[in-house]
Design an enzyme around this catalytic site. Structure first.
Site, short mmCIF file in Angstrom:
data_model
loop_
_atom_site.label_atom_id
_atom_site.label_comp_id
_atom_site.label_asym_id
_atom_site.label_seq_id
_atom_site.Cartn_x
_atom_site.Cartn_y
_atom_site.Cartn_z
N ASP A 1 2.79 -5.07 8.82
CA ASP A 1 1.58 -4.28 8.65
C ASP A 1 0.41 -5.26 8.54
OD1 ASP A 1 -0.63 -2.93 7.55
OD2 ASP A 1 0.67 -1.40 6.68
N PHE B 1 0.87 -1.18 0.00
CA PHE B 1 0.00 0.00 0.00
C PHE B 1 0.91 1.23 0.00
CE2 PHE B 1 -2.77 3.15 1.94
CZ PHE B 1 -3.98 2.90 1.34
N TYR C 1 -10.25 0.35 11.04
CA TYR C 1 -11.50 0.68 10.32
C TYR C 1 -11.81 -0.28 9.18
CZ TYR C 1 -7.95 3.13 7.54
OH TYR C 1 -6.82 3.45 6.83
N ARG D 1 -11.55 -5.26 -6.67
CA ARG D 1 -11.36 -5.93 -5.37
C ARG D 1 -12.70 -6.23 -4.73
NH1 ARG D 1 -7.64 -3.04 -1.01
NH2 ARG D 1 -9.41 -1.62 -1.08
C1 LIG Z 1 -5.42 0.78 4.75
C2 LIG Z 1 -3.94 0.73 4.81
C3 LIG Z 1 -3.22 1.79 5.33
C4 LIG Z 1 -3.91 3.04 5.78
O1 LIG Z 1 -3.07 3.96 6.38
P1 LIG Z 1 -3.73 5.20 7.14
O2 LIG Z 1 -2.59 5.95 7.66
O3 LIG Z 1 -4.63 4.63 8.20
O4 LIG Z 1 -4.53 5.96 6.15
C5 LIG Z 1 -1.84 1.66 5.41
N1 LIG Z 1 -1.21 0.53 4.98
C6 LIG Z 1 -1.90 -0.50 4.46
C7 LIG Z 1 -1.17 -1.73 4.03
C8 LIG Z 1 -3.27 -0.43 4.35
O5 LIG Z 1 -3.94 -1.46 3.83
#
Ligand SMILES: *Cc1c(COP(=O)(O)O)cnc(C)c1O
Length: 398
Positions: free
Chosen positions: A190, A125, A213, A357
């Protein structure tokens, strides 16, 4: 061939079926985006109302003590810990995943000062990789190496997602953690796409983090969590040295002095109203058998893959054990196809350049929903319903 009655029978025998009633889901919608924003737990509205009216309205600043706001990052961390295989005093909740990534990677670098390589997955991500780039830029002198290179012997830290957000592919946490640590590097996991979707065990990891969330259903803007292995509690440093991580925040001392234990990773004032919704979500999770969640998740994704057949290219691993709780499919016209699907009540999402997805949250998705989603998808494709030009225009959030 599987028919809808077969799926209804599967729902009738589903040991998790009662949980669906604990969520608010709009009529006529098959919600396959619980991997992006989980559904609303039914009693969360009342819990948030209490935090607003009774606690904030009634107690005002007294809420920090009386309503336990001050302690939330740790008390809620302890409630969340079992979902990731952690114990009490090992998880702090607050901020965002992006910030937790920064804290974890920075702390790891300080624990390995003699090493100058950060391993990060360019497929991850984007925010994970962006945060690493920003940190490396600030510190100077670091090389960022792609995880795919497979070399860790000179790395300080490896940052990786257990489940890839785009493909749904699942990494093997124990074996990668062991390989990384044998090479002398620290492992940061993560868990954004695995927590709440499967049993997670980070007890060997050095750091782990994730958001609340998605599968955890704590609502938009809900705080993130950060796990720090107890073996690092005395030595790991929080580079975001805010006052809530200070040994005595209310001593108002001129110099930073870190708190003992996990609390040193707190930063600033907790997001109290968001914590209320997270607490409501955890009220549900405390009653959920995670082995059944994983079993149902694998059954749901397998059913979807089977029903979609070869209508679209499967991006996710074909083996359900090798993927998370999502199925990703590829099509050059993925965007209008997804818009046409949403127009017909089947909500998935689209990830550029060409991935559709579908997330399957086992607490509230039924086998019959999977059936309806697959049939609708096939209809959109067979009848080329996506060619309607109203589906071509991009919305801001995909
Ligand atoms: C959803 C997601 C995030 C989100 O990061 P935020 O700081 O909460 O916006 C980060 N890393 C991964 C792998 C995700 O899937």
């Amino acid at each position: 061939m599987i028919d809808r009655d077969h799926c209804l029978a599967l729902d009738a025998g589903d040991p998790l079926r009662a949980f669906r009633d604990e969520f608010v889901l709009p009529e006529g919608v098959v919600y396959l985006v619980g991997n992006s924003l989980g559904a609303l737990p039914r009693h969360a509205a009342e819990r948030v109302r209490r935090a607003v009216q009774d606690e904030w309205g009634g107690q005002l600043v007294g809420g920090w003590n009386q309503a336990g706001w001050y302690g939330q990052p740790l008390t809620v961390g302890d409630r969340l810990a079992p979902l990731i295989g952690a114990g009490p005093g090992q998880v702090v909740v607050g901020n965002t995943t992006s910030i937790a990534i920064y804290q974890a990677v920075a702390a790891a670098l300080r624990l390995r000062p003699e090493r100058r390589v950060i391993v990060s997955d360019v497929q991850n991500f984007p925010t994970d990789h962006y945060m690493v780039q920003g940190l490396a830029g600030l510190l100077g002198g670091y090389e960022i190496r792609d995880f795919a290179a497979g070399r860790f012997d000179d790395a300080a830290v490896v940052l990786l997602s257990e489940v890839d957000y785009r493909t749904g592919a699942r990494h093997d946490v124990p074996s990668i953690t062991a390989r990384v640590q044998e090479a002398g590097a620290l492992m940061v996991w993560d868990l954004c796409h695995s927590v709440g979707a499967m049993e997670v065990d980070v007890s060997e990891a050095d750091f782990a983090l994730g958001c609340t969330y998605k599968y955890l259903n704590a609502g938009p803007g809900a705080p993130a969590f950060l796990y720090v292995n107890p073996r690092h509690h005395a030595t790991a440093e929080n580079v975001l040295s805010g006052w809530h991580g200070h040994a005595e925040p209310f001593a108002f001392e001129p110099d930073y002095r870190p708190a003992e234990g996990i609390r040193r990773f707190a930063v600033g004032t907790p997001h109290v109203l968001s914590f209320a919704a997270l607490e409501a979500a955890l009220d549900v999770w405390e009653r959920v058998p995670m082995d059944q969640v994983r079993a149902k998740s694998m059954a749901l994704t397998s059913l979807f893959v089977e029903l979609v057949g070869d209508a679209l290219e499967l991006v996710s691993p074909a083996d359900p054990a090798a993927r998370g709780s999502q199925v990703s499919l590829r099509h050059a016209d993925g965007y209008p196809i997804m818009r046409a699907l949403i127009d017909r009540g089947v909500h998935g999402d689209f990830r550029a350049p060409d991935v559709l997805r579908f997330g399957f949250a086992p607490l509230y998705i039924r086998y019959a929903d999977v059936y309806d989603a697959a049939v609708t998808l096939r209809e959109v494709l067979d009848r080329e319903l996506w060619r309607d030009e109203k589906y071509a225009q991009r919305l801001a959030v995909t």
